[in-house]
Scaffold this motif. Structure first.
Motif, PDB file in Angstrom:
ATOM      1  N   THR A 175       0.837  -1.207   0.000  1.00 60.18           N
ATOM      2  CA  THR A 175       0.000   0.000   0.000  1.00 60.18           C
ATOM      3  C   THR A 175       0.866   1.249   0.000  1.00 60.18           C
ATOM      4  OG1 THR A 175      -1.790  -1.150   1.151  1.00 60.18           O
ATOM      5  CG2 THR A 175      -1.801   1.261   1.258  1.00 60.18           C
ATOM      6  N   VAL A 176       1.903   1.253   0.821  1.00 57.58           N
ATOM      7  CA  VAL A 176       2.791   2.411   0.892  1.00 57.58           C
ATOM      8  C   VAL A 176       3.497   2.609  -0.448  1.00 57.58           C
ATOM      9  CG1 VAL A 176       4.831   3.403   2.012  1.00 57.58           C
ATOM     10  CG2 VAL A 176       3.063   2.273   3.395  1.00 57.58           C
ATOM     11  N   LEU A 177       3.951   1.530  -1.076  1.00 56.02           N
ATOM     12  CA  LEU A 177       4.603   1.652  -2.385  1.00 56.02           C
ATOM     13  C   LEU A 177       3.639   2.220  -3.428  1.00 56.02           C
ATOM     14  CD1 LEU A 177       6.720  -1.630  -2.437  1.00 56.02           C
ATOM     15  CD2 LEU A 177       7.588   0.735  -2.325  1.00 56.02           C
ATOM     16  N   LYS A 178       2.385   1.804  -3.376  1.00 54.98           N
ATOM     17  CA  LYS A 178       1.376   2.337  -4.300  1.00 54.98           C
ATOM     18  C   LYS A 178       1.192   3.835  -4.067  1.00 54.98           C
ATOM     19  CE  LYS A 178      -3.548   1.790  -5.445  1.00 54.98           C
ATOM     20  NZ  LYS A 178      -4.057   3.104  -5.060  1.00 54.98           N
ATOM     21  N   LEU A 179       1.067   4.240  -2.803  1.00 56.60           N
ATOM     22  CA  LEU A 179       0.912   5.659  -2.481  1.00 56.60           C
ATOM     23  C   LEU A 179       2.133   6.467  -2.903  1.00 56.60           C
ATOM     24  CD1 LEU A 179      -0.685   5.311   1.064  1.00 56.60           C
ATOM     25  CD2 LEU A 179      -1.840   6.038  -1.043  1.00 56.60           C
ATOM     26  N   LEU A 180       3.310   5.921  -2.681  1.00 57.92           N
ATOM     27  CA  LEU A 180       4.551   6.604  -3.079  1.00 57.92           C
ATOM     28  C   LEU A 180       4.623   6.751  -4.591  1.00 57.92           C
ATOM     29  CD1 LEU A 180       7.009   4.891  -0.583  1.00 57.92           C
ATOM     30  CD2 LEU A 180       6.544   7.355  -0.690  1.00 57.92           C
ATOM     31  N   ASN A 181       4.248   5.707  -5.337  1.00 61.37           N
ATOM     32  CA  ASN A 181       4.299   5.792  -6.806  1.00 61.37           C
ATOM     33  C   ASN A 181       3.234   6.742  -7.345  1.00 61.37           C
ATOM     34  OD1 ASN A 181       6.377   4.519  -8.389  1.00 61.37           O
ATOM     35  ND2 ASN A 181       5.799   2.617  -7.369  1.00 61.37           N
ATOM     36  N   THR A 210       9.382   7.237   8.540  1.00 61.63           N
ATOM     37  CA  THR A 210      10.292   7.806   7.536  1.00 61.63           C
ATOM     38  C   THR A 210       9.502   8.333   6.344  1.00 61.63           C
ATOM     39  OG1 THR A 210      12.047   6.311   8.243  1.00 61.63           O
ATOM     40  CG2 THR A 210      12.287   7.345   6.072  1.00 61.63           C
ATOM     41  N   SER A 211       8.607   7.523   5.802  1.00 53.57           N
ATOM     42  CA  SER A 211       7.774   7.985   4.683  1.00 53.57           C
ATOM     43  C   SER A 211       6.900   9.153   5.120  1.00 53.57           C
ATOM     44  CB  SER A 211       6.904   6.850   4.145  1.00 53.57           C
ATOM     45  OG  SER A 211       7.703   5.845   3.566  1.00 53.57           O
ATOM     46  N   ARG A 212       6.372   9.080   6.343  1.00 59.08           N
ATOM     47  CA  ARG A 212       5.541  10.173   6.852  1.00 59.08           C
ATOM     48  C   ARG A 212       6.335  11.483   6.873  1.00 59.08           C
ATOM     49  NH1 ARG A 212       4.966   9.262  12.265  1.00 59.08           N
ATOM     50  NH2 ARG A 212       6.545  10.859  12.581  1.00 59.08           N
ATOM     51  N   VAL A 229      12.638   2.844  -3.524  1.00 56.30           N
ATOM     52  CA  VAL A 229      13.741   1.886  -3.624  1.00 56.30           C
ATOM     53  C   VAL A 229      14.133   1.376  -2.238  1.00 56.30           C
ATOM     54  CG1 VAL A 229      16.163   1.605  -4.310  1.00 56.30           C
ATOM     55  CG2 VAL A 229      14.573   2.822  -5.812  1.00 56.30           C
ATOM     56  N   GLN A 230      14.180   2.256  -1.238  1.00 57.96           N
ATOM     57  CA  GLN A 230      14.510   1.831   0.128  1.00 57.96           C
ATOM     58  C   GLN A 230      13.541   0.771   0.635  1.00 57.96           C
ATOM     59  OE1 GLN A 230      14.387   5.470   2.372  1.00 57.96           O
ATOM     60  NE2 GLN A 230      16.552   5.933   2.019  1.00 57.96           N
ATOM     61  N   LEU A 231      12.294   0.881   0.207  1.00 55.99           N
ATOM     62  CA  LEU A 231      11.278  -0.087   0.650  1.00 55.99           C
ATOM     63  C   LEU A 231      11.226  -1.320  -0.242  1.00 55.99           C
ATOM     64  CD1 LEU A 231       8.370   2.317   1.689  1.00 55.99           C
ATOM     65  CD2 LEU A 231       9.941   1.040   3.176  1.00 55.99           C
ATOM     66  N   GLY A 232      12.177  -1.447  -1.147  1.00 56.05           N
ATOM     67  CA  GLY A 232      12.255  -2.623  -1.998  1.00 56.05           C
ATOM     68  C   GLY A 232      11.350  -2.586  -3.207  1.00 56.05           C
ATOM     69  N   GLY A 233      10.849  -1.409  -3.550  1.00 55.82           N
ATOM     70  CA  GLY A 233       9.983  -1.271  -4.715  1.00 55.82           C
ATOM     71  C   GLY A 233      10.728  -0.685  -5.893  1.00 55.82           C
ATOM     72  N   GLU A 234       9.990  -0.418  -6.943  1.00 56.56           N
ATOM     73  CA  GLU A 234      10.541   0.178  -8.151  1.00 56.56           C
ATOM     74  C   GLU A 234       9.767   1.441  -8.474  1.00 56.56           C
ATOM     75  OE1 GLU A 234      10.640  -2.604 -11.389  1.00 56.56           O
ATOM     76  OE2 GLU A 234      11.694  -4.110 -10.187  1.00 56.56           O
ATOM     77  N   PRO A 235      10.463   2.580  -8.570  1.00 55.70           N
ATOM     78  CA  PRO A 235       9.750   3.809  -8.923  1.00 55.70           C
ATOM     79  C   PRO A 235       9.240   3.731 -10.356  1.00 55.70           C
ATOM     80  CG  PRO A 235      12.124   4.200  -8.754  1.00 55.70           C
ATOM     81  CD  PRO A 235      11.884   2.781  -8.352  1.00 55.70           C
ATOM     82  N   ASN A 236       7.984   4.111 -10.542  1.00 53.32           N
ATOM     83  CA  ASN A 236       7.353   4.032 -11.850  1.00 53.32           C
ATOM     84  C   ASN A 236       7.459   5.391 -12.543  1.00 53.32           C
ATOM     85  OD1 ASN A 236       5.756   3.685 -14.084  1.00 53.32           O
ATOM     86  ND2 ASN A 236       4.066   2.714 -12.990  1.00 53.32           N
ATOM     87  N   PHE A 237       8.444   5.492 -13.432  1.00 51.74           N
ATOM     88  CA  PHE A 237       8.647   6.707 -14.217  1.00 51.74           C
ATOM     89  C   PHE A 237       8.038   6.580 -15.614  1.00 51.74           C
ATOM     90  CE2 PHE A 237      12.052   7.299 -11.095  1.00 51.74           C
ATOM     91  CZ  PHE A 237      11.948   8.656 -10.830  1.00 51.74           C
TER      92      PHE A 237
END
Length: 191
Positions: A45-51, A160-162, A102-110
């Motif tokens: 969920t956090v990765l989705k919100l970040l992307n 950290t994300s907050r 990336v820190q959370l193990g995800g991939e930024p969607n550019f």
């Protein structure tokens, strides 16, 4: 006397860390990087919100850059300079979000495919300087409200994300204030 009172009451401020347990947990799941067992949020969920927020910042960067180049008129120079400054801020926000992904193990969607559908804000070009200011103010207000909701969701589960979102929110509020000032000045000139 105060010293005697302090000694008579038990202290609730005691704190200790089980370092042996922390050290053992650190050795387990080492490939998870910064995400440890104590991470309290739903990572997906956090990765989705970040992307989604990354897409929002990219769209805002692009809109501000267009407005910088397209700003015309007698009052355009200071407004265009503000657009350019905001574009740089939005790009830095995007970089912060991508780094956290990336820190959370995800991939930024550019990927440009679906960029607008992932973004909270819209990309509206605006025909006049006043239109551009209004559209940027609207986009900033959208970012402010959506980032506040994300901050509430994250709470203490991902501090950290907050904090990243709080830092970005502070600048988005400044951007909105800047755009509102230009809008007030422009509306005042018409009266």
């Amino acid at each position: 006397m105060a010293n005697a009172l302090q000694q008579a009451q038990p202290s609730n401020d005691e704190f200790s860390i089980d370092l042996a347990a922390i050290r053992e947990r650190a050795r387990q799941h080492i490939k998870d990087g910064a995400v440890t067992d104590s991470y309290g949020a739903n990572r997906e969920t956090v990765l989705k919100l970040l992307n989604e927020s990354l897409a929002t910042e990219i769209v805002c960067t692009l809109r501000y850059k267009r407005h910088y180049f397209m700003a015309k008129g007698i009052h355009a120079e200071p407004v265009a300079a503000e657009f350019l400054e905001h574009a740089g801020d939005e790009q830095r926000h995007a970089d912060m979000l991508a780094e956290r992904i990336v820190q959370l193990g995800g991939e930024p969607n550019f990927s440009p495919d679906g960029l607008l559908s992932r973004s909270h804000s819209q990309y509206v070009e605006g025909n006049t300087l006043n239109d551009m200011i209004r559209e940027n103010l609207i986009a900033e207000r959208i970012a402010i409200d959506s980032y506040r909701e994300i901050i509430q969701y994250l709470g203490d589960r991902d501090s950290t994300s907050r904090r990243i979102f709080e830092t970005i929110l502070e600048q988005e509020e400044e951007h909105a204030d800047d755009m509102a000032d230009f809008l007030d000045h422009d509306d005042g000139a018409k009266n």
